[in-house]
Write an enzyme that holds these catalytic residues in place. Structure first.
Site, PDB file in Angstrom:
ATOM      1  N   HIS A  20       0.857  -1.223   0.000  1.00 62.50           N
ATOM      2  CA  HIS A  20       0.000   0.000   0.000  1.00 62.50           C
ATOM      3  C   HIS A  20       0.877   1.252   0.000  1.00 62.50           C
ATOM      4  O   HIS A  20       1.406   1.634   1.041  1.00 62.50           O
ATOM      5  CB  HIS A  20      -0.911   0.004   1.237  1.00 62.50           C
ATOM      6  N   HIS A  22       1.390   5.437  -1.732  1.00 65.65           N
ATOM      7  CA  HIS A  22       0.970   6.580  -2.550  1.00 65.65           C
ATOM      8  C   HIS A  22       2.229   7.162  -3.174  1.00 65.65           C
ATOM      9  O   HIS A  22       3.063   7.741  -2.469  1.00 65.65           O
ATOM     10  CB  HIS A  22       0.269   7.630  -1.688  1.00 65.65           C
ATOM     11  N   LEU A  23       2.367   6.991  -4.485  1.00 67.56           N
ATOM     12  CA  LEU A  23       3.566   7.499  -5.169  1.00 67.56           C
ATOM     13  C   LEU A  23       3.329   8.856  -5.806  1.00 67.56           C
ATOM     14  O   LEU A  23       4.274   9.465  -6.319  1.00 67.56           O
ATOM     15  CB  LEU A  23       4.043   6.504  -6.231  1.00 67.56           C
ATOM     16  N   ARG A  24       2.063   9.324  -5.809  1.00 65.05           N
ATOM     17  CA  ARG A  24       1.708  10.618  -6.420  1.00 65.05           C
ATOM     18  C   ARG A  24       2.078  10.635  -7.900  1.00 65.05           C
ATOM     19  O   ARG A  24       2.259   9.593  -8.522  1.00 65.05           O
ATOM     20  CB  ARG A  24       2.357  11.786  -5.655  1.00 65.05           C
ATOM     21  N   LYS A 106      -9.594  -0.588  -5.811  1.00 63.26           N
ATOM     22  CA  LYS A 106      -9.668   0.051  -4.494  1.00 63.26           C
ATOM     23  C   LYS A 106     -11.023   0.681  -4.255  1.00 63.26           C
ATOM     24  O   LYS A 106     -11.503   1.468  -5.073  1.00 63.26           O
ATOM     25  CB  LYS A 106      -8.568   1.135  -4.410  1.00 63.26           C
ATOM     26  N   HIS A 143     -10.628   0.922   1.847  1.00 63.08           N
ATOM     27  CA  HIS A 143     -10.424   1.944   2.880  1.00 63.08           C
ATOM     28  C   HIS A 143     -11.639   1.848   3.790  1.00 63.08           C
ATOM     29  O   HIS A 143     -12.731   2.279   3.431  1.00 63.08           O
ATOM     30  CB  HIS A 143     -10.301   3.349   2.257  1.00 63.08           C
ATOM     31  N   HIS A 181      -4.747  -0.768   5.884  1.00 62.18           N
ATOM     32  CA  HIS A 181      -4.270   0.027   7.025  1.00 62.18           C
ATOM     33  C   HIS A 181      -5.208  -0.015   8.227  1.00 62.18           C
ATOM     34  O   HIS A 181      -5.751   0.998   8.642  1.00 62.18           O
ATOM     35  CB  HIS A 181      -3.975   1.480   6.627  1.00 62.18           C
ATOM     36  N   LEU A 226      -5.097   9.209   7.912  1.00 65.40           N
ATOM     37  CA  LEU A 226      -6.387   8.531   7.916  1.00 65.40           C
ATOM     38  C   LEU A 226      -6.192   7.076   7.499  1.00 65.40           C
ATOM     39  O   LEU A 226      -5.458   6.835   6.543  1.00 65.40           O
ATOM     40  CB  LEU A 226      -7.371   9.222   6.966  1.00 65.40           C
ATOM     41  N   ASP A 254       1.273   2.531   3.669  1.00 62.58           N
ATOM     42  CA  ASP A 254       0.434   3.716   3.450  1.00 62.58           C
ATOM     43  C   ASP A 254       1.278   4.992   3.469  1.00 62.58           C
ATOM     44  O   ASP A 254       0.828   6.025   3.958  1.00 62.58           O
ATOM     45  CB  ASP A 254      -0.708   3.798   4.464  1.00 62.58           C
TER      46      ASP A 254
END
Ligand code: NCD
Ligand code: ZN
Length: 354
Positions: A20, A22-24, A106, A143, A181, A226, A254
């Site tokens: 998990h 977030h690579l943007r 997701k 999520h 998460h 979050l 995350d």
């Protein structure tokens, strides 16, 4: 692994994956992907860009941008996901999964977190998509927080289990689901009691901090993410789940970078950037719990087994005695405050073994 003695000086495990991240996108993508690729062979890449990655074609384009931005010679493999909306097309998701472009999809409840405005407004609306995913063995990543503002923010994960997760699994008993998460005792127990098709990722920060970290001597925006960190009883339950040797729990950081000015603001963004030292933080937890024998399973074996992928051939080494974490990390012209900034870690990542 070399963990025979009570306090081994080094740990050697199969190279881990991060299930998990977030690579943007854009200018900081290469630097961010580089941090993850330094420690992990593969990573499940979250689709919550603006606009979100909702189709197979968008995922293929994003994967291409990630590969192009990686350091030269990197063998890091981004595993792509599609962002589900009320209008997701089951045929497109199935085609993307068949082509190897989409590993998973997701579910963000609409408005639950960063860039989730296009998320699913009612999980019942995507039952045709979930039926297709169950049929083809495509995992659903969830999520797990309700978005009802009448529910206390610290209760939103536990309420999600009752209102959404349990009914969803009752409607789709064969669907592979990763409860992402997890932050509560309730979620850890739910996953442990569910069938083998249900697993969970656990972040380093939810294993290491409780909600007090957000208010230690003043308001601490860099401890805000979050789902929000919960009470100590929940942190302890997560540590027991992660380190207890169950194959249902695996590594997912995350890592969620935001520029320092977006965090240190009157309405700061949610997200903790832990990619630079994620593995060392997990090693601290397993070491403190006397559970280094289970570290490799959590970090490197359970995730591939759940996703039906081979384990990585290489090995990585960590040595006892860590370095001080930088106060700021630069990425694509932005400054980010990393998780554990300024602290000295108990372990140091010593790279891949030949
Ligand atoms: C994530 C982000 O910034 O994209 N933030 C976070 O606090 N974890 C979104 C998410 O995974 O909820
Ligand atoms: Zn996330």
């Amino acid at each position: 692994m070399s963990a025979e003695s009570a306090a081994p000086a080094e740990i050697v495990i199969r190279q881990p994956d991060d299930w998990h991240v977030h690579l943007r996108d854009g200018a900081w993508l290469g630097d961010l992907a580089g941090h993850t690729a330094r420690q992990f062979a593969r990573a499940i890449v979250m689709p919550n860009l603006a606009p979100p990655v909702t189709t197979s074609a968008m995922a293929a384009d994003y994967r291409q941008r990630i590969r192009a931005a990686l350091p030269a010679g990197s063998t890091f493999e981004p595993l792509m996901t599609a962002y589900l909306t009320d209008h997701s097309d089951p045929a497109d998701l199935a085609a993307g999964h068949g082509d190897g472009v989409l590993v998973a999809a997701k579910l963000y409840p609409a408005h639950a977190t960063t860039n989730s405005a296009h998320g699913v407004s009612d999980a019942g609306l995507i039952d045709p998509v979930l039926e297709t995913m169950a049929r083809i063995g495509m995992p659903l990543l969830v999520h797990g927080e309700v978005t009802d503002s009448a529910i206390d923010i610290f209760d939103r994960e536990a309420v999600f289990i009752e209102r959404v997760m349990a009914p969803l699994l009752a409607r789709h008993p064969g669907l592979k689901v990763v409860f992402e998460h997890i932050t509560t005792r309730e979620a850890a127990l739910f996953v442990a009691d569910a069938g083998p098709n249900v697993a969970a990722t656990i972040t380093p920060h939810h294993l290491q901090i409780n909600r007090n970290a957000m208010f230690a001597g003043g308001i601490r925006p860099h401890a805000y993410c979050l789902p929000v960190a919960k009470r100590e009883v929940h942190r302890l339950a997560l540590r027991a789940a992660a380190t207890g040797g169950s194959g249902k729990f695996f590594l997912g950081t995350d890592t969620a970078p935001h520029a320092v000015e977006a965090k240190e603001a009157a309405c700061g963004c949610a997200g903790i950037f832990n990619a630079p030292h994620a593995l060392e933080c997990y090693a601290e937890v397993f070491d403190e719990e006397g559970a280094l024998a289970h570290f490799e399973g959590f970090a490197s074996l359970n995730g591939p087994a759940f996703y039906g992928l081979p384990v990585n051939p290489g090995r990585v080494r960590l040595v006892r005695g860590g370095e001080r974490v930088a106060e700021r990390v630069a990425a694509g012209g932005r400054a980010i405050v990393p998780y554990r900034a300024g602290e000295v870690l108990g372990w140091r990542f010593a790279g891949q073994l030949d």
